[in-house]
Design an enzyme around this catalytic site. Structure first.
Site, mmCIF file in Angstrom:
data_model
loop_
_atom_site.group_PDB
_atom_site.id
_atom_site.type_symbol
_atom_site.label_atom_id
_atom_site.label_comp_id
_atom_site.label_asym_id
_atom_site.label_seq_id
_atom_site.Cartn_x
_atom_site.Cartn_y
_atom_site.Cartn_z
ATOM 1 N N HIS A 5 35.117 20.585 13.759
ATOM 2 C CA HIS A 5 36.407 20.971 14.330
ATOM 3 C C HIS A 5 37.332 21.604 13.299
ATOM 4 O O HIS A 5 38.548 21.654 13.511
ATOM 5 C CB HIS A 5 37.125 19.745 14.922
ATOM 6 N N GLU A 59 31.866 25.789 28.214
ATOM 7 C CA GLU A 59 32.248 27.087 27.651
ATOM 8 C C GLU A 59 31.337 28.195 28.149
ATOM 9 O O GLU A 59 31.783 29.341 28.361
ATOM 10 C CB GLU A 59 32.225 27.012 26.120
#
Length: 346
Positions: A143, A74
């Site tokens: 998550h 990322e």
């Protein structure tokens, strides 16, 4: 550049219904056809079509030069997106789960959000950062977060949270055309996935033509006179369900879908609070230092004389549990929202 489209806040008559994921993809495809500088990059967005169907079908039309799978870094690809935006392109970069923002915090917080300011306005960063948010499907603490307040707290980027297909398409058109960085946060439970069914409501009629929804304009999804419920994302649908359940008891709740957190439509909130006198804020983010406290503070600052009672529902200050009963316990539910409305109405 993309052509101008009409600004709309109400769906035009159409028999065509789309899931939220399909509405988002339709807006992205339209913008890519109109402007060759628009491209999409992220993990599993090409061949796989996005793990939440955020890019399904785009690879077939636009190819790998514009729908790009990236390495699991990322830091690297969000930094590349910032650079591309500063160079005049209009990237859409997907952060697969909002929980992963920490590994690219510098790219998001100190570059994407601040570079226009740090350059004295000599260049803009016209990029969209899409990301999946929310729990209710048992994927544990890394998550399942929403983190609205984390991003709304930092100046320099706009924060968008659609709750249905119609809004998702219009807000996506607006986001891609915006010259400032936009954080576009979509709830997994609302995307219309076969393996994670949505509640009734997110699938809506969606016009085939392009249209924009202005940022900073909340939508009153249900008008009422007794209690104001301010919310966003999945909790819009749970709040509407709760309000419907209370109709038989003579409780008339107004449900406001914020649609964007930055900019925030404070005027619509205050107007409703002045009418009802009672405010409930429902948020799937954490309770402390977040959206619930900010909205209640604004209501107190702007309509204190009319404010008779307030309450907030949010995730307790704990990591999201993996076990389904525990996750259900911490997440605002329709029953919890209904109970809170009842308490305010007493």
């Amino acid at each position: 550049m993309a052509t101008e489209s009409r600004d709309v806040t109400q769906a035009t008559e159409t028999d065509r219904e789309l899931t939220m994921s399909r509405a988002m993809v339709e807006a992205i495809a339209w913008e890519m056809r109109e402007n060759e500088e628009v491209f999409y990059m992220g993990e599993d967005v090409a061949d796989y079509g996005g793990i939440f169907s955020s890019t399904t079908g785009l690879l077939d039309e636009f190819g790998r030069d514009r729908i790009m799978d990236v390495p699991i870094s990322e830091t690297a690809y969000l930094g590349a997106a910032v650079g591309a935006a500063q160079a005049g392109m209009r990237p859409i970069a997907e952060l697969m789960f909002v929980d992963f923002f920490g590994v690219a915090m510098d790219q998001i917080y100190n570059q994407m959000a601040k570079n226009t300011y740090m350059s004295g306005g000599s260049f803009s960063v016209p990029m969209v950062l899409t990301t999946a948010i929310g729990g209710t499907y048992n994927d544990a603490g890394q998550h399942s977060q929403t983190l609205f307040g984390t991003f709304a707290h930092l100046p320099g980027m706009k924060v968008v949270v659609p709750s249905n297909a119609y809004d998702a398409k219009g807000l996506m058109h607006t986001a891609i055309r915006d010259d400032d960085p936009v954080m576009y946060m979509f709830h997994k439970r609302l995307m219309g996935l076969g393996w994670m069914p949505s509640p009734p409501g997110p699938k809506t009629p969606v016009p085939e033509e392009d249209y924009t929804i202005p940022f900073g304009e909340a939508d009153i999804k249900r008008h009422g006179n007794d209690v104001t419920v301010v919310t966003l994302g999945l909790q819009v649908h749970r709040s509407l369900d709760a309000a419907s359940q209370l109709e038989d008891d003579g409780i008339d709740a107004e449900v406001i879908d914020l649609r964007t957190l930055v900019p925030l439509d404070t005027d619509t909130i205050l107007e409703s609070v002045r009418k009802t006198g009672k405010l409930l804020v429902v948020d799937e983010d954490y309770r402390s230092f977040g959206v619930t406290g900010e909205i209640i503070a604004r209501a107190a600052e702007g309509a204190l004389d009319d404010l008779q009672a307030v309450e907030r529902l949010a995730i307790p200050d704990v990591p999201i549990p993996y076990a389904r009963p525990l996750e259900d316990e911490v997440n605002p539910s329709t029953d919890k929202i209904a109970a809170a409305i009842r308490r305010l109405h007493e």
